[in-house]
Scaffold this motif. Structure first.
Motif, short mmCIF file in Angstrom:
data_model
loop_
_atom_site.label_atom_id
_atom_site.label_comp_id
_atom_site.label_asym_id
_atom_site.label_seq_id
_atom_site.Cartn_x
_atom_site.Cartn_y
_atom_site.Cartn_z
N LYS A 2 1.07 -1.12 -0.47
CA LYS A 2 0.03 -0.22 -0.09
C LYS A 2 0.94 1.06 0.41
CE LYS A 2 -1.13 0.75 4.84
NZ LYS A 2 -2.11 1.24 5.94
N GLN A 44 -6.87 2.40 -5.10
CA GLN A 44 -6.95 1.37 -4.55
C GLN A 44 -6.38 1.10 -3.41
OE1 GLN A 44 -9.47 -1.61 -5.70
NE2 GLN A 44 -9.76 0.87 -6.16
N LEU A 45 -4.01 1.21 -3.29
CA LEU A 45 -3.64 1.19 -2.43
C LEU A 45 -3.34 2.35 -1.30
CD1 LEU A 45 -0.54 1.25 -5.45
CD2 LEU A 45 -1.69 -0.51 -4.03
N HIS A 47 -6.15 1.26 0.65
CA HIS A 47 -5.76 -0.24 1.73
C HIS A 47 -4.60 -0.81 1.33
CE1 HIS A 47 -9.06 2.30 3.78
NE2 HIS A 47 -9.27 1.66 2.78
N GLU A 48 -4.00 -2.44 2.48
CA GLU A 48 -3.53 -3.09 1.41
C GLU A 48 -4.39 -3.68 -0.16
OE1 GLU A 48 0.04 -5.26 1.77
OE2 GLU A 48 -0.65 -3.53 2.93
N LYS A 49 -3.31 -4.05 -1.02
CA LYS A 49 -3.52 -4.70 -1.97
C LYS A 49 -2.93 -5.44 -2.79
CE LYS A 49 -7.74 -2.50 -2.48
NZ LYS A 49 -9.47 -2.97 -2.30
N THR A 50 -2.62 -6.38 -3.22
CA THR A 50 -1.97 -7.37 -4.12
C THR A 50 -2.16 -7.03 -5.26
OG1 THR A 50 -3.64 -8.86 -4.60
CG2 THR A 50 -1.98 -9.56 -2.72
N GLU A 51 -0.68 -6.92 -6.48
CA GLU A 51 -1.16 -7.69 -7.77
C GLU A 51 -2.20 -7.79 -8.15
OE1 GLU A 51 2.30 -6.77 -11.00
OE2 GLU A 51 3.45 -7.21 -9.30
N GLU A 53 -5.45 -8.86 -6.82
CA GLU A 53 -6.39 -7.70 -6.84
C GLU A 53 -6.76 -6.18 -7.52
OE1 GLU A 53 -7.07 -8.43 -1.99
OE2 GLU A 53 -5.29 -7.66 -2.70
N LEU A 54 -4.98 -5.46 -7.70
CA LEU A 54 -5.29 -4.09 -8.80
C LEU A 54 -5.58 -4.36 -9.93
CD1 LEU A 54 -1.78 -2.38 -7.77
CD2 LEU A 54 -4.13 -2.32 -6.56
N ALA A 57 -8.90 -5.15 -10.32
CA ALA A 57 -10.07 -4.10 -9.82
C ALA A 57 -9.82 -2.94 -11.33
CB ALA A 57 -9.58 -2.79 -9.22
#
Length: 87
Positions: A2, A44-45, A47-51, A53-54, A57
């Motif tokens: 994030k 989006q970042l 909050h904690e996101k994985t690649e 999840e990005l 989205a």
């Protein structure tokens, strides 16, 4: 991953600008301009996101193919990592 604390996304005169705030304004002497998809990923970042999840989205938000989304996100994240903006 994030966005690190100390950075803020602002819309100035229609431009998406990342500015350092607080202590980061001393150690980070630049501003970054983002296009709309970059600003979307920045949000989006927050909050904690994985690649992955990005990518998901981005595919839901934009009419883009998965290979292009993965490539663009990878480049975007590399730029953030190189600037020490990601945790």
């Amino acid at each position: 991953m994030k966005i690190s604390k100390g950075f803020s996304l602002r819309n100035i005169a229609g431009e998406n600008i990342v500015v350092p705030v607080g202590a980061k304004s001393i150690s980070f002497n630049a501003m970054i301009t983002l296009n709309d998809s970059g600003a979307f990923l920045w949000q989006q970042l927050q909050h904690e996101k994985t690649e992955e999840e990005l990518v998901k989205a981005m595919l839901e938000e934009y009419e883009i193919d998965e290979a292009t989304a993965k490539s663009d996100i990878s480049k975007f994240l590399k730029n953030l990592r190189d600037a020490n903006i990601l945790e």
